[in-house]
Design an enzyme around this catalytic site. Sequence first.
Site, short mmCIF file in Angstrom:
data_model
loop_
_atom_site.label_atom_id
_atom_site.label_comp_id
_atom_site.label_asym_id
_atom_site.label_seq_id
_atom_site.Cartn_x
_atom_site.Cartn_y
_atom_site.Cartn_z
N TRP A 162 0.81 -1.23 0.00
CA TRP A 162 0.00 0.00 0.00
C TRP A 162 0.84 1.27 0.00
CZ3 TRP A 162 -4.31 -0.95 -2.05
CH2 TRP A 162 -4.94 -2.18 -1.83
N ASP A 231 -1.09 6.28 6.90
CA ASP A 231 -2.22 5.45 6.47
C ASP A 231 -2.46 4.44 7.57
OD1 ASP A 231 -3.93 3.59 5.38
OD2 ASP A 231 -2.72 3.17 3.59
N LYS A 255 -12.18 -1.94 7.78
CA LYS A 255 -11.55 -3.00 8.58
C LYS A 255 -11.97 -2.91 10.05
CE LYS A 255 -7.96 -2.61 5.26
NZ LYS A 255 -8.41 -3.63 4.33
N1 PMP Z 1 -4.09 1.19 2.65
C1 PMP Z 1 -4.17 0.03 3.34
C2 PMP Z 1 -3.28 -0.15 4.53
C3 PMP Z 1 -5.08 -0.95 2.96
O1 PMP Z 1 -5.17 -2.09 3.63
C4 PMP Z 1 -5.89 -0.71 1.82
C5 PMP Z 1 -6.88 -1.75 1.37
N2 PMP Z 1 -7.99 -1.77 2.17
C6 PMP Z 1 -5.76 0.49 1.13
C7 PMP Z 1 -4.85 1.42 1.58
C8 PMP Z 1 -6.63 0.79 -0.06
O2 PMP Z 1 -7.91 1.02 0.43
P1 PMP Z 1 -9.17 1.28 -0.51
O3 PMP Z 1 -9.47 -0.02 -1.16
O4 PMP Z 1 -10.23 1.70 0.49
O5 PMP Z 1 -8.85 2.35 -1.47
#
Ligand code: PMP
Length: 422
Positions: A162, A231, A255
Amino acid sequence: MDRWRRAAASAGSWRRGGSAQGGGRAGRPDALPAEDGDGPAGDRTVTDGAAPGPQPPHSAMEQPIVFFGPGPSKIPDQVLERVQAELLNYAGTGVSVMEISHRSAEFQQIISGTETRLRRLLHIPDNYRVLFVQGGATGQFAAVPLNLCVNGKADYFITGTWSKKAAAEAARYLDMQPVLPATEKFLGIAGRDQWRLRPDADYVYYCDNETVEGVEFQEVPDTGDVPLVADMSSNILTRPIDVSKFGVIFAGAQKNMGPAGLTIVIVREDLLGRGLPVCPSVLSYSTMAKAGSLYNTPPCFNVYVTGKVLDWVEEQGGVEEMSKRSDTKAKLIYTAADQSDGFYVAPVDGAARSRTTVQLRISAGAELEKKFLKEAEEVGFKSLKGHRSVGGLRVALFNALTVPQIEKLVKFLGQFATQNRG
Ligand code: PMP
């Protein structure tokens, strides 16, 4: 049958089990397609779009399910039951919370109540704004540089899938420099002596918990006066944080906070009003802050459910209690792996092991992992497959998972190892 009676009838038409901590459920049709950004490896198993509605009890469904979805993830049963109870008639309005205007007094109460609870739980100081936005955490990968770019440079800790994506997105807008030496595999975090930080960077970015690899920072990195952006999508509300150390914290809700579709941004007030003029209004922190997150229609239902999840966290004892439970659950799994005589391997470096998303391998290989997943599913442990990019197993230990459920899983891990040791 009128709307209210139909609701009551359908609410009673099937039963679910649930523990005091929001544990296993029985009788819930849990056939979930699971392949999004965080979804497990492998193909979809459910026909696209064929989401099942409530179904009558069925013997095969009576088995308690322990659901380890990595995101979207389990929402405590008590929360779902409360949502269900008022779904067709919110607070005597005669309409569903999904139907009321985002400008109504009722919704104003919902959004400000959700913010108040989050502020209480995380002890958010008054000089921080809380924004409720859409676009997911991925939207924030763009929003962060667009809102914070002044000198045109930012430093990124790349510790997994990520943060790597976030860094690539930022590189479209500014001079992005990695803080850590490049690595192929993300199984730890290089020591401080190897960090490259620029004092004139607009911000330093990191992902507090890498959901795919199971790599988590155990401490907030010290970046001096340079604003720190985190994040926290997969570990917010799982341990206390000192918000005053951050410029921006963001997290997708799916989550630990509620349904997918809501992203929460906590931003220090002095960082509002900067950034690139091309920043789209819908991603602009200052536009959203000025409008109280109502610049456009927010994801109203998600804000409402999130409020209920935050209530639940408070009832359970707050973030401090969630933190204790997270430590206990993670310790149970890592100890089981470390004491399995090499049958299971937790490949992440001990100092960076995640408390919320544990990566596990079966050292004998992928065939045995497949067998494990099949047998685990048969006894009710759902969604333990690792992310498709790393394979193996992943145990997502988010707040709605209880200690007794993890003890049960540990027992299963032991039995499986005994039966399958070569
Ligand atoms: N950052 C992290 C730490 C994630 O686990 C995720 C996936 N849930 C994301 C970013 C991307 O999130 P989203 O699918 O809500 O854009």
